[in-house]
Scaffold this motif. Structure first.
Motif, PDB file in Angstrom:
ATOM      1  N   PHE A   1      25.955  75.795  35.194  1.00 39.79           N
ATOM      2  CA  PHE A   1      25.669  74.550  34.477  1.00 39.79           C
ATOM      3  C   PHE A   1      26.476  74.472  33.193  1.00 39.79           C
ATOM      4  N   LYS A   2      27.341  73.463  33.102  1.00 42.85           N
ATOM      5  CA  LYS A   2      28.297  73.361  31.999  1.00 42.85           C
ATOM      6  C   LYS A   2      28.155  72.029  31.270  1.00 42.85           C
ATOM      7  N   ILE A   3      28.384  72.082  29.962  1.00 44.06           N
ATOM      8  CA  ILE A   3      28.499  70.885  29.149  1.00 44.06           C
ATOM      9  C   ILE A   3      29.900  70.839  28.551  1.00 44.06           C
ATOM     10  N   VAL A   4      30.485  69.650  28.523  1.00 47.30           N
ATOM     11  CA  VAL A   4      31.735  69.419  27.795  1.00 47.30           C
ATOM     12  C   VAL A   4      31.435  68.329  26.776  1.00 47.30           C
ATOM     13  N   ASN A   5      31.835  68.550  25.537  1.00 49.95           N
ATOM     14  CA  ASN A   5      31.523  67.539  24.533  1.00 49.95           C
ATOM     15  C   ASN A   5      32.702  67.311  23.602  1.00 49.95           C
ATOM     16  N   ARG A   6      32.646  66.200  22.903  1.00 51.53           N
ATOM     17  CA  ARG A   6      33.686  65.841  21.937  1.00 51.53           C
ATOM     18  C   ARG A   6      33.038  65.020  20.829  1.00 51.53           C
ATOM     19  N   ILE A   7      33.380  65.351  19.587  1.00 50.91           N
ATOM     20  CA  ILE A   7      32.910  64.576  18.454  1.00 50.91           C
ATOM     21  C   ILE A   7      33.819  63.355  18.315  1.00 50.91           C
ATOM     22  N   VAL A   8      33.259  62.177  18.503  1.00 50.42           N
ATOM     23  CA  VAL A   8      34.033  60.937  18.408  1.00 50.42           C
ATOM     24  C   VAL A   8      34.205  60.548  16.943  1.00 50.42           C
ATOM     25  N   ASN A   9      33.110  60.585  16.198  1.00 50.09           N
ATOM     26  CA  ASN A   9      33.125  60.289  14.767  1.00 50.09           C
ATOM     27  C   ASN A   9      32.195  61.268  14.062  1.00 50.09           C
ATOM     28  N   GLY A  10      32.572  61.665  12.870  1.00 43.35           N
ATOM     29  CA  GLY A  10      31.720  62.558  12.098  1.00 43.35           C
ATOM     30  C   GLY A  10      32.512  63.283  11.033  1.00 43.35           C
ATOM     31  N   PRO A  11      31.825  63.914  10.087  1.00 43.28           N
ATOM     32  CA  PRO A  11      32.499  64.678   9.030  1.00 43.28           C
ATOM     33  C   PRO A  11      33.352  65.792   9.623  1.00 43.28           C
ATOM     34  N   TRP A  12      34.397  66.156   8.902  1.00 46.71           N
ATOM     35  CA  TRP A  12      35.326  67.161   9.420  1.00 46.71           C
ATOM     36  C   TRP A  12      34.643  68.487   9.684  1.00 46.71           C
ATOM     37  N   ILE A  13      33.638  68.861   8.879  1.00 43.29           N
ATOM     38  CA  ILE A  13      32.971  70.143   9.071  1.00 43.29           C
ATOM     39  C   ILE A  13      32.215  70.188  10.396  1.00 43.29           C
ATOM     40  N   VAL A  14      31.657  69.041  10.812  1.00 44.67           N
ATOM     41  CA  VAL A  14      30.976  68.976  12.107  1.00 44.67           C
ATOM     42  C   VAL A  14      32.000  69.038  13.227  1.00 44.67           C
ATOM     43  N   LYS A  15      33.101  68.290  13.079  1.00 49.09           N
ATOM     44  CA  LYS A  15      34.149  68.329  14.095  1.00 49.09           C
ATOM     45  C   LYS A  15      34.703  69.742  14.258  1.00 49.09           C
ATOM     46  N   LYS A  16      34.902  70.420  13.128  1.00 48.11           N
ATOM     47  CA  LYS A  16      35.457  71.770  13.162  1.00 48.11           C
ATOM     48  C   LYS A  16      34.509  72.748  13.850  1.00 48.11           C
ATOM     49  N   THR A  17      33.212  72.654  13.529  1.00 52.41           N
ATOM     50  CA  THR A  17      32.233  73.599  14.067  1.00 52.41           C
ATOM     51  C   THR A  17      31.923  73.324  15.531  1.00 52.41           C
ATOM     52  N   VAL A  18      31.569  72.089  15.846  1.00 54.80           N
ATOM     53  CA  VAL A  18      31.209  71.749  17.221  1.00 54.80           C
ATOM     54  C   VAL A  18      32.438  71.796  18.117  1.00 54.80           C
ATOM     55  N   GLY A  19      33.600  71.463  17.546  1.00 63.26           N
ATOM     56  CA  GLY A  19      34.824  71.492  18.335  1.00 63.26           C
ATOM     57  C   GLY A  19      35.153  72.859  18.875  1.00 63.26           C
ATOM     58  N   ASN A  20      34.683  73.905  18.191  1.00 69.16           N
ATOM     59  CA  ASN A  20      34.915  75.268  18.669  1.00 69.16           C
ATOM     60  C   ASN A  20      34.108  75.586  19.922  1.00 69.16           C
ATOM     61  N   TYR A  21      33.136  74.736  20.225  1.00 71.42           N
ATOM     62  CA  TYR A  21      32.254  74.974  21.379  1.00 71.42           C
ATOM     63  C   TYR A  21      32.257  73.737  22.267  1.00 71.42           C
ATOM     64  N   SER A  22      33.449  73.156  22.486  1.00 68.92           N
ATOM     65  CA  SER A  22      33.560  71.888  23.194  1.00 68.92           C
ATOM     66  C   SER A  22      33.253  72.009  24.683  1.00 68.92           C
ATOM     67  N   ALA A  23      33.334  73.193  25.250  1.00 65.38           N
ATOM     68  CA  ALA A  23      32.941  73.434  26.638  1.00 65.38           C
ATOM     69  C   ALA A  23      32.095  74.703  26.667  1.00 65.38           C
ATOM     70  N   CYS A  24      30.977  74.638  27.349  1.00 64.90           N
ATOM     71  CA  CYS A  24      30.041  75.766  27.297  1.00 64.90           C
ATOM     72  C   CYS A  24      29.215  75.826  28.564  1.00 64.90           C
ATOM     73  N   LEU A  25      29.037  77.029  29.094  1.00 62.36           N
ATOM     74  CA  LEU A  25      28.091  77.253  30.180  1.00 62.36           C
ATOM     75  C   LEU A  25      26.703  77.380  29.560  1.00 62.36           C
ATOM     76  N   LEU A  26      25.938  76.310  29.609  1.00 62.16           N
ATOM     77  CA  LEU A  26      24.661  76.279  28.907  1.00 62.16           C
ATOM     78  C   LEU A  26      23.688  77.316  29.438  1.00 62.16           C
ATOM     79  N   GLY A  27      23.736  77.558  30.748  1.00 61.78           N
ATOM     80  CA  GLY A  27      22.804  78.511  31.333  1.00 61.78           C
ATOM     81  C   GLY A  27      23.029  79.938  30.871  1.00 61.78           C
ATOM     82  N   LYS A  28      24.237  80.233  30.374  1.00 60.65           N
ATOM     83  CA  LYS A  28      24.525  81.562  29.838  1.00 60.65           C
ATOM     84  C   LYS A  28      24.278  81.641  28.344  1.00 60.65           C
ATOM     85  N   ALA A  29      24.504  80.532  27.649  1.00 58.96           N
ATOM     86  CA  ALA A  29      24.384  80.534  26.192  1.00 58.96           C
ATOM     87  C   ALA A  29      22.965  80.297  25.713  1.00 58.96           C
ATOM     88  N   LEU A  30      22.181  79.550  26.496  1.00 55.64           N
ATOM     89  CA  LEU A  30      20.836  79.155  26.087  1.00 55.64           C
ATOM     90  C   LEU A  30      19.860  79.362  27.236  1.00 55.64           C
TER      91      LEU A  30
END
Length: 311
Positions: A159-188
């Motif tokens: 089970f995978k999620i892919v995400n992208r910050i469309v709009n938001g402060p640079w700190i959120v883009k920088k942090t969430v962008g590092n986890y733009s694709a994730c196997l949720l079942g392994k991480a959570l």
């Protein structure tokens, strides 16, 4: 009439009433993709890059294209304790809409796929629930069909999620962008619930200290962040390619106060398989951007050290 997203041009005459209710009946409005705020929309699949037909030979990704399922709404919920298996609740509006249609002899083959992101807080527990639907049976033997009917080990690995910050402060883009694709079942910690006409995945963000820290940072700017999230089953063999999005959603600058309040049974934190318990997203006067970033960096440092020891 239902407004059909650009990459969903098929018509569903028998399903129109219940899907329209589902799309438009939540506490968050169905809003314009480009200009909407405090609501949700359906982003084009081509905004996401996922594994292409030749991924294992050329490592290429390609635009995702159409979703496998039709977008059918979003709920933004608040309760005193964690909400689980929401589609089985007697007060779930999406299930009730489908049941009313089926009582009239319509949409008898409809199936709902839901992702429930469980968001911890220091007082209340929130759930962002995304609904996708189909009027036709999910093809037997397809990767999605296997995912629904396999065991939790298979599901957690895929089970995978892919995400992208469309709009938001640079700190959120920088942090969430590092986890733009994730196997949720392994991480959570994920819980899977299967009914006669639905499948639900409950994703416990409180099961990970890192996820909690990233969430705390995001919530500092929640009403100025727009994020796209796509959900899929990861392909690991040639015959499972190309990957396909189950569905995707754009959440635009939501307000915490917009959550609908629902009843819940309170109780102690649920034990997790790793022996830990769910973590509360505790806030304090120290919940500043700098403090949260320090927490994220410290967690990453500890995880890196643990990986070195394991190696």
């Amino acid at each position: 009439m239902i407004t059909i997203p650009q990459n969903h041009q098929r018509k569903f005459p028998d399903a129109e009433d219940w899907i329209s209710e589902s799309i438009n009946g939540g506490s968050l409005r169905h809003v314009d993709l480009q200009t909407g705020t405090n609501g949700w929309a359906s982003p084009p699949g081509d905004l996401f890059s996922i594994r292409s037909k030749n991924y294992f030979t050329k490592r290429q990704k390609s635009p995702a294209g159409d979703y496998l399922l039709f977008p059918a709404g979003m709920d933004w919920l608040k309760s005193t304790s964690k909400l689980e298996n929401v589609l089985a609740r007697e007060d779930n509006r999406v299930s009730l809409s489908l049941l009313r249609a089926q009582a009239e002899g319509k949409s008898l083959k409809s199936f709902i796929f839901a992702v429930n992101l469980q968001i911890p807080s220091n007082i209340d527990q929130y759930s962002a629930v995304f609904y996708f639907a189909t009027e036709d049976p999910i093809p037997t033997g397809s990767l999605l069909h296997r995912f629904i009917h396999e065991d939790d080990t298979f599901r957690n690995e895929r089970f995978k999620i892919v995400n992208r910050i469309v709009n938001g402060p640079w700190i959120v883009k920088k942090t969430v962008g590092n986890y733009s694709a994730c196997l949720l079942g392994k991480a959570l910690a994920c819980s899977y619930h299967k009914g006669t006409n639905y499948f639900e995945i409950d994703v416990d963000i409180g099961s990970s200290a890192l996820a909690c820290a990233i969430l705390r940072l995001t919530l500092l700017y929640v009403n100025s962040v727009t994020i796209d999230m796509g959900f899929l089953v990861e392909a690991v063999t040639e015959d499972e390619l190309p990957e396909r999005l189950i569905g995707a959603v754009r959440v635009s600058q939501i307000e915490m106060e917009a959550a609908a309040v629902v009843e819940s049974v309170t109780g102690p934190p649920r034990p997790l398989e790793n022996g830990k318990v769910d973590q509360l997203l505790k806030s304090s006067n120290d919940d500043s951007e700098e403090k949260i970033c320090d927490t994220i960096n410290e967690i990453l440092r500890i995880e890196d050290s643990a990986n070195v020891i394991k190696a």
